[in-house]
Write a protein that holds these residues in place. Sequence first.
Motif, PDB file in Angstrom:
ATOM      1  N   ARG A 160       8.477  -0.131  -8.948  1.00 38.47           N
ATOM      2  CA  ARG A 160       7.155   0.487  -8.831  1.00 38.47           C
ATOM      3  C   ARG A 160       6.360  -0.251  -7.754  1.00 38.47           C
ATOM      4  O   ARG A 160       6.464  -1.473  -7.603  1.00 38.47           O
ATOM      5  N   LEU A 161       5.552   0.513  -7.027  1.00 45.42           N
ATOM      6  CA  LEU A 161       4.668  -0.026  -6.007  1.00 45.42           C
ATOM      7  C   LEU A 161       3.273  -0.201  -6.584  1.00 45.42           C
ATOM      8  O   LEU A 161       2.730   0.722  -7.191  1.00 45.42           O
ATOM      9  N   GLN A 200      -0.722  -2.044  -5.503  1.00 43.85           N
ATOM     10  CA  GLN A 200      -1.487  -2.693  -4.444  1.00 43.85           C
ATOM     11  C   GLN A 200      -2.034  -4.050  -4.878  1.00 43.85           C
ATOM     12  O   GLN A 200      -2.092  -4.981  -4.077  1.00 43.85           O
ATOM     13  N   SER A 207       6.758  -0.901   2.688  1.00 47.02           N
ATOM     14  CA  SER A 207       6.604  -1.192   1.254  1.00 47.02           C
ATOM     15  C   SER A 207       7.233  -0.098   0.397  1.00 47.02           C
ATOM     16  O   SER A 207       7.934  -0.381  -0.580  1.00 47.02           O
ATOM     17  N   VAL A 208       6.986   1.153   0.767  1.00 43.35           N
ATOM     18  CA  VAL A 208       7.568   2.281   0.034  1.00 43.35           C
ATOM     19  C   VAL A 208       9.088   2.232   0.104  1.00 43.35           C
ATOM     20  O   VAL A 208       9.792   2.520  -0.871  1.00 43.35           O
ATOM     21  N   GLU A 263      -3.574  -3.182 -10.975  1.00 35.91           N
ATOM     22  CA  GLU A 263      -2.926  -1.878 -11.139  1.00 35.91           C
ATOM     23  C   GLU A 263      -1.702  -1.937 -12.048  1.00 35.91           C
ATOM     24  O   GLU A 263      -1.109  -0.905 -12.356  1.00 35.91           O
ATOM     25  N   ALA A 303       0.835  -1.202   0.000  1.00 36.21           N
ATOM     26  CA  ALA A 303       0.000   0.000   0.000  1.00 36.21           C
ATOM     27  C   ALA A 303       0.874   1.258   0.000  1.00 36.21           C
ATOM     28  O   ALA A 303       1.967   1.247   0.561  1.00 36.21           O
ATOM     29  N   PRO A 304       0.370   2.335  -0.605  1.00 37.38           N
ATOM     30  CA  PRO A 304       1.156   3.575  -0.628  1.00 37.38           C
ATOM     31  C   PRO A 304       1.358   4.183   0.756  1.00 37.38           C
ATOM     32  O   PRO A 304       2.278   4.978   0.946  1.00 37.38           O
ATOM     33  N   ASN A 305       0.511   3.821   1.730  1.00 33.77           N
ATOM     34  CA  ASN A 305       0.704   4.320   3.096  1.00 33.77           C
ATOM     35  C   ASN A 305       1.451   3.318   3.972  1.00 33.77           C
ATOM     36  O   ASN A 305       1.538   3.490   5.192  1.00 33.77           O
ATOM     37  N   SER A 306       1.986   2.269   3.349  1.00 33.79           N
ATOM     38  CA  SER A 306       2.795   1.281   4.066  1.00 33.79           C
ATOM     39  C   SER A 306       4.253   1.698   3.984  1.00 33.79           C
ATOM     40  O   SER A 306       4.882   1.601   2.927  1.00 33.79           O
ATOM     41  N   SER A 307       4.800   2.153   5.108  1.00 33.62           N
ATOM     42  CA  SER A 307       6.175   2.657   5.118  1.00 33.62           C
ATOM     43  C   SER A 307       7.163   1.605   4.640  1.00 33.62           C
ATOM     44  O   SER A 307       8.026   1.880   3.804  1.00 33.62           O
TER      45      SER A 307
END
Length: 318
Positions: free
Chosen positions: A249-250, A252, A234-235, A256, A228-232
């Motif tokens: 690239r991230l 979910q 993962s980013v 996507e 997820a983009p709000n998963s530290s």
Amino acid sequence: MLTPQKPPLALIIAAPRGFCAGVDRAIQIVELAIEKFGAPVYVRHEIVHNRFVVDMLRDKGAVFVEELDEVPDGLPVVFSAHGVPKAVPDKATERGLAFFDATCPLVSKVHREAERQVEAGRHILFIGHVGHPEVIGTFGQVPDGAMSLVETVADAEGFVPVDPDNLAFLTQTTLSMDDTAEVVSVLKRRFPGIQGPRGEDICYATSNRQSAVKAIAHACDALLVIGAPNSSNSVRLVEVAEREGTRARLIQRAAELDWAFLDGVTTLGITAGASAPEVLVRELVDRLAERFVITEQEVETKRETISFKLPRGLEIAA
């Protein structure tokens, strides 16, 4: 009429990847609370940063809310894996709510260390990302003004302490190992007496997943991180791959996937953040197989065997 032949695509899949012990435990706590009390069971904030997981638990009877005020009297509530300020369980106790703390034990370890450093009279420099739930939860363990947030090397260079001889540092558990090392290096240079944590704050799962990405990045033309983009954490995996010189690239979910990202790619790396279940990795592989002849290779850099105990009151339910 001949069917066009699919081009080959070699997949290098990093291991460890996906769920960590803290995430496994948090999800199990919600599921067991629903089993024990029946639906609905309220959860303050996303239990973990993954929409698939949140939706799955919502379908089972979890109700996700932002604040404790939204939880009706008499219903159980679970606190997310990222940790909460002390005021939250205190308020739940005042209201007589049955609550279960799904805070990752490794985050709880940071909370205890923060308390110890403040008791020793030290001001804490906390390395983390502003607004992240883990940061908010850790700041909420100590009195206002006892801790300052440091996000970058520039922050570390510019910080002016009231008492430079009584400082300590702690870190968010899901940071980049390399970036954090740079910040810590600056703090130690500027404040030689600064006290660090007794053990590594960046959790084993974050470290292991970053090391696994480093191990495969140079063999890949590009790399996809499921998270997820709000998963530290993962980013950070995207950043680690890019630092190694690999396009990353991230995403979910497999839906996507931008096929243009794979133009010219013959070897693709895949990993997943600590909040992403393995089913999403398989979903992505299946989608790739629609357009490519797939070969898979898993590269394991470390075997994870850690597990955490459940809170009291749910052990019997388990």
